[in-house]
Design a protein around this motif. Sequence first.
Motif, PDB file in Angstrom:
ATOM      1  N   TYR A 169      -6.601   0.117  -7.797  1.00 61.95           N
ATOM      2  CA  TYR A 169      -5.960   1.424  -7.991  1.00 61.95           C
ATOM      3  C   TYR A 169      -6.131   1.920  -9.426  1.00 61.95           C
ATOM      4  O   TYR A 169      -6.516   3.080  -9.662  1.00 61.95           O
ATOM      5  CB  TYR A 169      -4.475   1.320  -7.637  1.00 61.95           C
ATOM      6  CG  TYR A 169      -3.635   2.447  -8.188  1.00 61.95           C
ATOM      7  CD1 TYR A 169      -3.678   3.718  -7.641  1.00 61.95           C
ATOM      8  CD2 TYR A 169      -2.809   2.232  -9.294  1.00 61.95           C
ATOM      9  CE1 TYR A 169      -2.919   4.750  -8.166  1.00 61.95           C
ATOM     10  CE2 TYR A 169      -2.040   3.254  -9.818  1.00 61.95           C
ATOM     11  CZ  TYR A 169      -2.098   4.517  -9.258  1.00 61.95           C
ATOM     12  OH  TYR A 169      -1.348   5.539  -9.786  1.00 61.95           O
ATOM     13  N   GLN A 179       0.834  -1.203   0.000  1.00 60.57           N
ATOM     14  CA  GLN A 179       0.000   0.000   0.000  1.00 60.57           C
ATOM     15  C   GLN A 179       0.869   1.253   0.000  1.00 60.57           C
ATOM     16  O   GLN A 179       0.569   2.234  -0.697  1.00 60.57           O
ATOM     17  CB  GLN A 179      -0.925  -0.002   1.223  1.00 60.57           C
ATOM     18  CG  GLN A 179      -1.947  -1.141   1.211  1.00 60.57           C
ATOM     19  CD  GLN A 179      -2.888  -1.064   2.399  1.00 60.57           C
ATOM     20  OE1 GLN A 179      -3.423   0.003   2.715  1.00 60.57           O
ATOM     21  NE2 GLN A 179      -3.086  -2.201   3.073  1.00 60.57           N
ATOM     22  N   ARG A 192     -10.506   3.255   2.278  1.00 61.69           N
ATOM     23  CA  ARG A 192     -11.007   4.114   1.201  1.00 61.69           C
ATOM     24  C   ARG A 192     -11.550   5.407   1.786  1.00 61.69           C
ATOM     25  O   ARG A 192     -12.103   5.415   2.885  1.00 61.69           O
ATOM     26  CB  ARG A 192     -12.133   3.402   0.428  1.00 61.69           C
ATOM     27  CG  ARG A 192     -11.729   2.048  -0.185  1.00 61.69           C
ATOM     28  CD  ARG A 192     -11.060   2.218  -1.526  1.00 61.69           C
ATOM     29  NE  ARG A 192     -11.979   2.785  -2.506  1.00 61.69           N
ATOM     30  CZ  ARG A 192     -12.880   2.044  -3.193  1.00 61.69           C
ATOM     31  NH1 ARG A 192     -12.969   0.739  -2.986  1.00 61.69           N
ATOM     32  NH2 ARG A 192     -13.670   2.626  -4.086  1.00 61.69           N
ATOM     33  N   CYS A 193     -11.362   6.486   1.060  1.00 62.33           N
ATOM     34  CA  CYS A 193     -11.898   7.774   1.496  1.00 62.33           C
ATOM     35  C   CYS A 193     -13.413   7.772   1.345  1.00 62.33           C
ATOM     36  O   CYS A 193     -13.938   7.434   0.277  1.00 62.33           O
ATOM     37  CB  CYS A 193     -11.281   8.902   0.682  1.00 62.33           C
ATOM     38  SG  CYS A 193     -11.969  10.541   1.048  1.00 62.33           S
ATOM     39  N   GLU A 194     -14.117   8.174   2.405  1.00 64.42           N
ATOM     40  CA  GLU A 194     -15.583   8.218   2.354  1.00 64.42           C
ATOM     41  C   GLU A 194     -16.072   9.352   1.446  1.00 64.42           C
ATOM     42  O   GLU A 194     -17.226   9.349   1.017  1.00 64.42           O
ATOM     43  CB  GLU A 194     -16.153   8.402   3.770  1.00 64.42           C
ATOM     44  CG  GLU A 194     -15.963   7.210   4.671  1.00 64.42           C
ATOM     45  CD  GLU A 194     -16.717   5.979   4.180  1.00 64.42           C
ATOM     46  OE1 GLU A 194     -17.803   6.164   3.581  1.00 64.42           O
ATOM     47  OE2 GLU A 194     -16.233   4.856   4.361  1.00 64.42           O
ATOM     48  N   ALA A 205      -4.880   6.872  -5.510  1.00 67.28           N
ATOM     49  CA  ALA A 205      -4.430   6.615  -4.142  1.00 67.28           C
ATOM     50  C   ALA A 205      -3.828   7.884  -3.555  1.00 67.28           C
ATOM     51  O   ALA A 205      -3.196   8.670  -4.261  1.00 67.28           O
ATOM     52  CB  ALA A 205      -3.399   5.485  -4.119  1.00 67.28           C
ATOM     53  N   SER A 265     -13.658   8.164  -2.431  1.00 72.76           N
ATOM     54  CA  SER A 265     -13.495   6.732  -2.728  1.00 72.76           C
ATOM     55  C   SER A 265     -12.078   6.313  -3.092  1.00 72.76           C
ATOM     56  O   SER A 265     -11.841   5.154  -3.437  1.00 72.76           O
ATOM     57  CB  SER A 265     -14.447   6.281  -3.859  1.00 72.76           C
ATOM     58  OG  SER A 265     -15.796   6.447  -3.468  1.00 72.76           O
ATOM     59  N   ARG A 266     -11.116   7.245  -3.020  1.00 66.61           N
ATOM     60  CA  ARG A 266      -9.752   6.867  -3.336  1.00 66.61           C
ATOM     61  C   ARG A 266      -9.175   5.959  -2.248  1.00 66.61           C
ATOM     62  O   ARG A 266      -9.638   5.958  -1.103  1.00 66.61           O
ATOM     63  CB  ARG A 266      -8.870   8.111  -3.481  1.00 66.61           C
ATOM     64  CG  ARG A 266      -9.191   8.933  -4.725  1.00 66.61           C
ATOM     65  CD  ARG A 266      -8.282  10.146  -4.845  1.00 66.61           C
ATOM     66  NE  ARG A 266      -8.476  10.854  -6.121  1.00 66.61           N
ATOM     67  CZ  ARG A 266      -9.348  11.825  -6.312  1.00 66.61           C
ATOM     68  NH1 ARG A 266     -10.103  12.239  -5.292  1.00 66.61           N
ATOM     69  NH2 ARG A 266      -9.464  12.394  -7.488  1.00 66.61           N
ATOM     70  N   ILE A 267      -8.150   5.220  -2.626  1.00 64.45           N
ATOM     71  CA  ILE A 267      -7.434   4.400  -1.653  1.00 64.45           C
ATOM     72  C   ILE A 267      -6.689   5.333  -0.716  1.00 64.45           C
ATOM     73  O   ILE A 267      -5.975   6.248  -1.165  1.00 64.45           O
ATOM     74  CB  ILE A 267      -6.433   3.462  -2.350  1.00 64.45           C
ATOM     75  CG1 ILE A 267      -7.190   2.442  -3.223  1.00 64.45           C
ATOM     76  CG2 ILE A 267      -5.546   2.752  -1.353  1.00 64.45           C
ATOM     77  CD1 ILE A 267      -6.288   1.632  -4.143  1.00 64.45           C
ATOM     78  N   CYS A 286      -7.862  13.650   3.654  1.00 65.63           N
ATOM     79  CA  CYS A 286      -7.489  12.856   2.478  1.00 65.63           C
ATOM     80  C   CYS A 286      -6.719  13.773   1.541  1.00 65.63           C
ATOM     81  O   CYS A 286      -7.246  14.803   1.106  1.00 65.63           O
ATOM     82  CB  CYS A 286      -8.738  12.306   1.777  1.00 65.63           C
ATOM     83  SG  CYS A 286      -8.416  11.652   0.115  1.00 65.63           S
ATOM     84  N   LEU A 338      -9.739   3.028 -10.065  1.00 66.64           N
ATOM     85  CA  LEU A 338     -10.038   4.309  -9.433  1.00 66.64           C
ATOM     86  C   LEU A 338      -9.327   5.463 -10.136  1.00 66.64           C
ATOM     87  O   LEU A 338      -9.891   6.549 -10.309  1.00 66.64           O
ATOM     88  CB  LEU A 338      -9.638   4.273  -7.957  1.00 66.64           C
ATOM     89  CG  LEU A 338     -10.473   3.350  -7.068  1.00 66.64           C
ATOM     90  CD1 LEU A 338      -9.851   3.258  -5.676  1.00 66.64           C
ATOM     91  CD2 LEU A 338     -11.908   3.847  -6.982  1.00 66.64           C
TER      92      LEU A 338
END
Length: 244
Positions: free
Chosen positions: A186, A9, A231-233, A198, A236-238, A206, A189
């Motif tokens: 990844y 990650q 994931r970002c709420e 990401a 949605s990114r990692i 974020c 996204l």
Amino acid sequence: MTTAPPEDQRRLLEVQALDTRLQQLAHKRTTLPSIARIAELDAQISDLSTSLVASRTAVSDLKRELTKAEGDVEQVRTRAARDQTRLDSGQVGAKDAQALVGELASLARRQEVLEEVELGVMERLEAHEDALAKLDAANDELLAAKAAVVAERDAELAQLDAEVATVTAARAQAVEGLDGGLVTLYDRLRAQLGGLGAAVLSGRRCEGCRLELNPSDVEIIKAKSPDQVARCEECSRILVRLDA
């Protein structure tokens, strides 16, 4: 729930940085100042081309007109010379001699008129040729300027292409060995979110969407095991946890 080793990650951030650089290079490739300058010069060359065609046509027409005018004058001169030769030969009668004298006078007047026409055409032709010469010179300057800018653009593109090749190779090396599921997520996204798939979770923020997350969402993320992909709420990114 996607899982991947924490180290993978964190390495994903390196891949993201390389992808961002590739995106920047692609944008730079299409927005080089030299490209805009070439388009500007092409427009000027196109505009000048219309004037060149009109000027060349005018010169060509005037050259034909001058050739006709010269022919008309030469025809009268030839006729006058023939009449004068007959008159000078002394082999014509008085009546014919008188007629020849009258015709010579008429031809002289006709020649004067035709020579004025010829002179007028010559003057107009000279003016148009001068104008055409200036247009040709301006066109040559534009073409030379374009050639210089094209060479500049090609050099810049070659430099960018070399950097793209270097970054692409580094990207391939960076992604090698990473968890397949993580890379697939990844890439998906990144394609959906403008090239950024990401980002780092910095405190509550974020770094992808630059928004502060709800404290409760941050606590949920922190409670995840290190191998669980957060994931970002908001976007949605990692989210990569550097302390995981």
